[in-house]
Design a protein around this motif. Structure first.
Motif, PDB file in Angstrom:
ATOM      1  N   ASP A  94       0.855  -1.208  -0.065  1.00  0.00           N
ATOM      2  CA  ASP A  94      -0.163  -0.021   0.014  1.00  0.00           C
ATOM      3  C   ASP A  94       1.029   1.335   0.090  1.00  0.00           C
ATOM      4  OD1 ASP A  94      -2.301  -1.404  -0.105  1.00  0.00           O
ATOM      5  OD2 ASP A  94      -2.613  -1.625   2.086  1.00  0.00           O
ATOM      6  N   ALA A  97       2.223   1.550  -3.404  1.00  0.00           N
ATOM      7  CA  ALA A  97       1.041   1.966  -4.417  1.00  0.00           C
ATOM      8  C   ALA A  97       0.325   3.292  -4.040  1.00  0.00           C
ATOM      9  CB  ALA A  97       0.066   0.872  -4.089  1.00  0.00           C
ATOM     10  N   PHE A  98       0.983   3.921  -3.070  1.00  0.00           N
ATOM     11  CA  PHE A  98       0.049   5.201  -2.381  1.00  0.00           C
ATOM     12  C   PHE A  98       0.039   6.213  -3.668  1.00  0.00           C
ATOM     13  CE2 PHE A  98      -0.252   9.327  -0.516  1.00  0.00           C
ATOM     14  CZ  PHE A  98      -1.406   8.830   0.548  1.00  0.00           C
ATOM     15  N   ARG A 101      -2.301   5.249  -6.559  1.00  0.00           N
ATOM     16  CA  ARG A 101      -3.682   5.415  -6.052  1.00  0.00           C
ATOM     17  C   ARG A 101      -4.164   6.680  -6.171  1.00  0.00           C
ATOM     18  NH1 ARG A 101      -3.658   0.759  -1.742  1.00  0.00           N
ATOM     19  NH2 ARG A 101      -3.671  -1.120  -3.159  1.00  0.00           N
ATOM     20  N   LYS A 104      -5.250   7.843  -9.430  1.00  0.00           N
ATOM     21  CA  LYS A 104      -6.622   7.156  -9.885  1.00  0.00           C
ATOM     22  C   LYS A 104      -6.134   6.146 -10.767  1.00  0.00           C
ATOM     23  CE  LYS A 104     -10.169   9.590  -7.473  1.00  0.00           C
ATOM     24  NZ  LYS A 104      -9.162  10.572  -6.755  1.00  0.00           N
ATOM     25  N   LYS A 105      -4.896   5.396 -10.756  1.00  0.00           N
ATOM     26  CA  LYS A 105      -4.552   4.643 -11.937  1.00  0.00           C
ATOM     27  C   LYS A 105      -5.535   3.337 -11.687  1.00  0.00           C
ATOM     28  CE  LYS A 105      -0.842   6.203 -14.037  1.00  0.00           C
ATOM     29  NZ  LYS A 105      -0.661   7.615 -13.588  1.00  0.00           N
ATOM     30  N   ARG A 107      -6.400  -0.353 -11.451  1.00  0.00           N
ATOM     31  CA  ARG A 107      -5.932  -1.750 -10.480  1.00  0.00           C
ATOM     32  C   ARG A 107      -4.610  -2.523 -11.077  1.00  0.00           C
ATOM     33  NH1 ARG A 107      -8.090  -4.382  -6.217  1.00  0.00           N
ATOM     34  NH2 ARG A 107      -9.971  -3.051  -6.014  1.00  0.00           N
ATOM     35  N   ILE A 110      -1.590  -0.457 -11.397  1.00  0.00           N
ATOM     36  CA  ILE A 110      -1.211  -0.189  -9.852  1.00  0.00           C
ATOM     37  C   ILE A 110      -0.271  -1.565  -9.502  1.00  0.00           C
ATOM     38  CG2 ILE A 110      -1.526   0.225  -7.555  1.00  0.00           C
ATOM     39  CD1 ILE A 110      -4.097   1.881  -8.292  1.00  0.00           C
ATOM     40  N   GLU A 111      -0.943  -2.687  -9.642  1.00  0.00           N
ATOM     41  CA  GLU A 111      -0.360  -3.971  -9.473  1.00  0.00           C
ATOM     42  C   GLU A 111       1.140  -4.122 -10.268  1.00  0.00           C
ATOM     43  OE1 GLU A 111      -1.996  -6.236  -7.392  1.00  0.00           O
ATOM     44  OE2 GLU A 111      -0.450  -7.873  -7.556  1.00  0.00           O
TER      45      GLU A 111
ATOM     46  N   ARG C 183      -6.217  10.404   5.263  1.00  0.00           N
ATOM     47  CA  ARG C 183      -5.584   9.028   5.009  1.00  0.00           C
ATOM     48  C   ARG C 183      -4.461   8.744   5.544  1.00  0.00           C
ATOM     49  NH1 ARG C 183      -5.557   6.608  -0.281  1.00  0.00           N
ATOM     50  NH2 ARG C 183      -7.359   7.148  -1.313  1.00  0.00           N
TER      51      ARG C 183
END
Lengths: 349, 283, 268
Positions: A94, A97-98, A101, A104-105, A107, A110-111, C183
């Motif tokens: 996370d 990936a912050f 994210r 707003k890429k 999923r 991002i992975e 967040r």
């Protein structure tokens, strides 16, 4: 990918001048280190580029776009913080990936990007763990992976290695260099450690009291310092400066003849390893006070012409405290400075 | 990103306005009310009435006696407990929890707890009876037994409110690096000497805030006294309550309130002065 | 420590634990034992024919039930209000340097030097006019004045303990100020905020004076117990005391990790 243009940026904290009209161009893909002692303004400058600090004057451009008044989020950059600033309540995944994210890429995107950044920094085994369970070095990797995952136009790093122990720092330094070379990201890197700057950077910008005093390739900064400050700050041992008075473009120190580029009160600057040890009557007289065997070399501390001097001798040299030697600096590697201004004289040697 | 200037003000504004409305305004009102002569120019009427009341001197005496006895005992006891916790390697957490349970107990509840122990046919008397020291149920909390009533209230107050002092002191201990007293012991100080010369001076700010906190609250003592002795032992805040509630005389109640506040403030000032530390002498 | 000293040390610790726990145990006996136990002589130190029935009877008294409900309402309102007002102030104190921060901090600290509950006295008149008198909300307002300084200082300490770099990192990686707070800061502060909230609840739950002054018919539990104290039988008093204590003990257990943040640090 983009370059950074810092244009006459000034910063005042109350009455104190932290940055004095600083200008610096970082080319696309270039790695520039901001080097200087603590309090010289290097971190302030970096934070102004990041948008974490407001400037008092001047402008910052990234990729030609004036970002001076944008929020950090809108500047298209990533940053690695001194204490890593890895979010403790998120898993490594996370964390990495912050940024993605927030953009707003999708999923899968991002992975894929997280996996790639994690592979690059070899933190794949820890993706599901929380940062509290990681060592300092591993957290450092997470912070770098998080920054690289967003594929930023510009990467800012604030003393990222300063919290690691010496061995780990050496290892991370090499790794950082190979990773960043591969990513070809424009990087601005703040450090007070001159070996770090030398080892990593394409160019070093040395800062002193809110100003950039020299911005050159590491080897140039090392061998052709722009001032006594740079010569003294970069390199270990620091550059030696011996007082010389010249007239008619010539000067004599003990048994040594010199050809300075100017007349008057000068400083003869030379690196400790750029000298030849000769008998006392063939060079300037050097009285050894301490001899320290460092393994790879023998470090001699003493004085010449009333100035403190450090000389790097071969490890096998048989020199002892109290010995008198002659020094003969390599004439091609001498840096002449003015005694009054401390600045380098043009037309070296 | 540096903040627009208004952000912090917007953030504190609600709290500041609220405190102004419910702290500053009533504070001023209380003071004004206490000096209100009820239409006459006699601004000290409420104070005269307060001072002329039969219970006034008693209330002053009792309150000061209570504070004077309770607070020092609590400080000493809490200090002892804090040192014990310091020395404990196992079971520290559970012991700390037990010792701080009374922190959540209200003064009224504490009074009721001790009522269960100290009343005529209570547990204390049962123990004394079984030891053969008493013949049967004996009253301790009457107007006729002011000394035992006082002792009972002291016990209840110590039971209830030592935990606050303990917490502040333990927190203070945690701020003192262990190396200091270790260094003192290495240089030959015995543990008591090290405590006196190293720990105590470094703990002074904590002692100060514990004392201020506790003393201000101790001058407010009221519900414990009510629960144990009814109005058998007048105290200042109890009198304020009685004037407000039973006599419906808000002016005299306000005068009592102002008196309690002045005493509390004076105590705070005394502590601030007597236990002042130079900031540079603290770690 | 030598064996003998160790024995002395732990006996001391045990004695102090007993000093705290035994009175609570005894009032529990009184609460569960009912009328018979309350007047029994000599007292038994164990529970004889105890049942929840005694406690239930106490709670079934109409005034008690209402009062307990009022206490819960007032305490919940206090909890919400003091956190909603206090936490932003705490955040401002922790993160910004601004003119007036010192004055605000001083005002907050000054409330400590005042017996705040007494300030309920002049509020009666205002509250009657505003229709707040004799309502749990009115009580909650005064209790918030008690709990707010704690909430502000405690949350200030809490937020100051969350490295600013984390927030900055969130900004750099695309968050707005509010997003970064939600967040990153909030999840990290949450346990501490919960502790501060519980503490505000306990402050209100336990407060006697202001609650007694500001209510007549809609008493809180403490105010109710105080007024009926003189005329209630002993076993009701014990049951009342026990009912007051139980939530507090549970709460203190829940917030035990934060006790220092709540008292220690904020008192510096």
């Amino acid at each position: 990918m983009a370059g950074i243009q810092i244009e006459r940026v000034g910063k005042r904290f109350g009455g104190a001048l932290a940055l004095d009209s600083v200008s610096l161009d970082v080319a696309d893909g270039e790695f520039v280190a901001l080097l200087g002692p603590s309090g010289c303004g290097k971190t302030t400058l970096l934070r102004i580029v990041a948008g974490l600090e407001t400037r008092s004057s001047g402008a910052v451009r990234i990729g030609g776009r004036d970002v001076s008044d944008l929020r950090p989020a809108d500047r298209g950059l990533a940053m690695v913080f001194q204490n890593y600033a890895v979010f403790p309540h998120m898993t490594v995944f996370d964390n990495v990936a912050f940024g993605l994210r927030m953009q707003k890429k999708p999923r899968e995107d991002i992975e894929r990007k997280v996996r790639r950044a994690a592979a690059l920094l070899q933190i794949e085994p820890y993706l599901d763990r929380y940062p509290a369970k990681l060592s300092g070095g591993q957290r450092q990797r997470v912070a770098v992976a998080r920054a690289l995952a967003v594929e930023p136009a510009v990467l800012l790093m604030d003393e990222p290695l300063s919290n690691l122990d010496a061995l780990l720092r050496l290892e991370m330094r090499a790794e950082l260099k190979s990773v960043l070379r591969e990513a070809k990201t424009t990087t601005l890197y703040v450090t007070h450690d001159q070996t770090e700057a030398m080892g990593l950077a394409d160019r070093i910008a040395v800062m002193q009291q809110g100003r950039i005093v020299q911005a050159d390739a590491p080897t140039t900064v090392y061998s052709r310092p722009a001032s006594t400050f740079v010569g003294g700050f970069v390199g270990s041992p620091p550059m030696n400066f011996v007082k010389v008075t010249a007239s008619g473009r010539s000067a004599r120190l003990d048994a040594l003849d010199l050809r300075p580029p100017a007349d008057g009160d000068l400083l003869l600057g030379f690196r400790g390893e750029d000298v030849q040890l000769v008998p006392p009557d063939e060079g300037m007289t050097f009285v050894v006070k301490v001899a320290e065997p460092m393994g790879s070399h023998l470090l001699l501390t003493g004085s010449a012409a009333g100035c403190p001097v450090r000389v790097v001798a071969p490890p096998t040299a048989s020199v002892h405290a109290g010995d008198r030697l002659g020094l003969r600096p390599d004439p091609d590697r001498i840096a002449w400075m003015s005694q009054d201004s401390g600045l380098a004289l043009d037309g070296h040697a | 990103m540096t903040a627009p200037r208004w952000i912090p003000y917007a953030l504190i504004a609600p709290a500041a306005l609220f405190l102004a409305a419910l702290f500053i305004v009533p504070l001023v009102q209380t003071i004004l009310l206490s000096f209100d002569g009820g239409g006459t120019p006699d601004h000290l009427a409420n104070y005269r009435k307060m001072a002329g009341d039969l219970n006034f001197t008693l209330a002053i005496r009792n309150t000061f006696l209570l504070v004077g006895v309770v607070v020092p005992i609590q400080l000493a006891l809490a200090m002892g407990m804090a040192v014990m916790l310091q020395k404990m390697s196992t079971g520290r957490d559970i012991v700390l929890w037990i010792w701080t349970i009374p922190l959540g107990v209200s003064d009224l509840a504490a009074g009721l707890v001790w009522l269960a122990l100290l009343q005529n046919s209570g547990y204390l008397n049962t123990v004394l009876f079984q030891l053969g020291l008493l013949d049967g149920p004996t009253p301790w909390l009457n107007a006729e037994t002011p000394v035992t009533l006082f002792v009972g209230i002291v016990l209840a107050e110590i039971w209830r409110a030592t935990a606050v002092v303990l917490i502040v002191l333990v927190a203070g201990f945690q701020l003192i690096p262990k190396e200091y007293s270790e260094a003192a012991e290495v240089f030959g100080a015995r543990s008591w000497t090290a405590f006196r010369l190293i720990t105590l001076p470094l703990l002074k700010p904590s002692i100060q805030s514990a004392l201020i906190l506790r003393t201000v609250l101790a001058f407010e003592v009221f519900a414990v006294v009510y629960a144990l002795g009814g109005r058998n032992m007048p105290v200042l805040v109890g009198e304020a309550y009685a004037w407000q509630y039973e006599n419906q005389n808000y002016g005299v109640a306000a005068a009592y309130a102002v008196l309690v506040m002045v005493i509390s403030l004076a105590a705070t000032v005394v502590y601030l002065y007597a236990l002042r530390t130079r900031p540079e002498t603290q770690p | 420590m030598t064996g003998a000293r160790r024995l002395m040390f732990w006996s001391g610790v045990a004695a102090l634990c007993a000093w705290v726990l035994v009175p609570i145990y005894l009032i529990a006996l009184g609460a569960f034992g009912g009328r018979a136990a309350a007047f029994r002589w000599p007292k038994a130190f164990t529970l004889v024919n105890a049942s929840l029935e005694q406690l239930a009877t106490f709670l079934r008294i109409e005034g008690v039930w209402n009062a307990a409900l009022n206490s819960v309402i007032a305490a919940s309102l206090t909890m919400a209000l003091s956190l909603l007002l206090g936490a932003p102030a705490g955040y401002a104190l922790a993160r910004y340097r601004f003119r007036g921060a010192g004055a605000f901090r001083l005002m907050v600290l000054l409330t400590r030097a005042f017996p705040l509950a007494i300030l309920a006295l002049p509020l009666t008149v205002v509250f009657i006019r505003a229709g707040l008198y004799d309502t749990p909300f009115g009580v909650a307002l005064v209790h918030t004045a008690l709990a707010l300084p704690f909430a502000a200082l405690v949350t200030a300490g809490l937020f100051a303990g969350i490295p600013r770099e984390l927030e900055e990192a969130a900004w750099v990686f695309g968050c707005s100020r509010l997003q970064a707070f939600m967040r990153v800061v909030l999840p990290l502060a949450l346990p501490g905020l919960a502790a501060a909230a519980i503490f505000a609840f306990v402050i209100s739950w336990n407060e006697v004076f202001a609650a007694s002054v500001l209510t007549v018919r809609n008493r809180t539990l403490t105010a109710y117990l105080l007024t009926v104290l003189a005329e209630s039988p002993l076993h009701y008093r014990f049951a009342g005391g026990f009912v007051l204590i139980v939530p507090s003990v549970v709460f203190i257990f829940a917030v035990r990790r934060y006790l220092f943040a709540l008292w220690g640090v904020s008192n510096r």
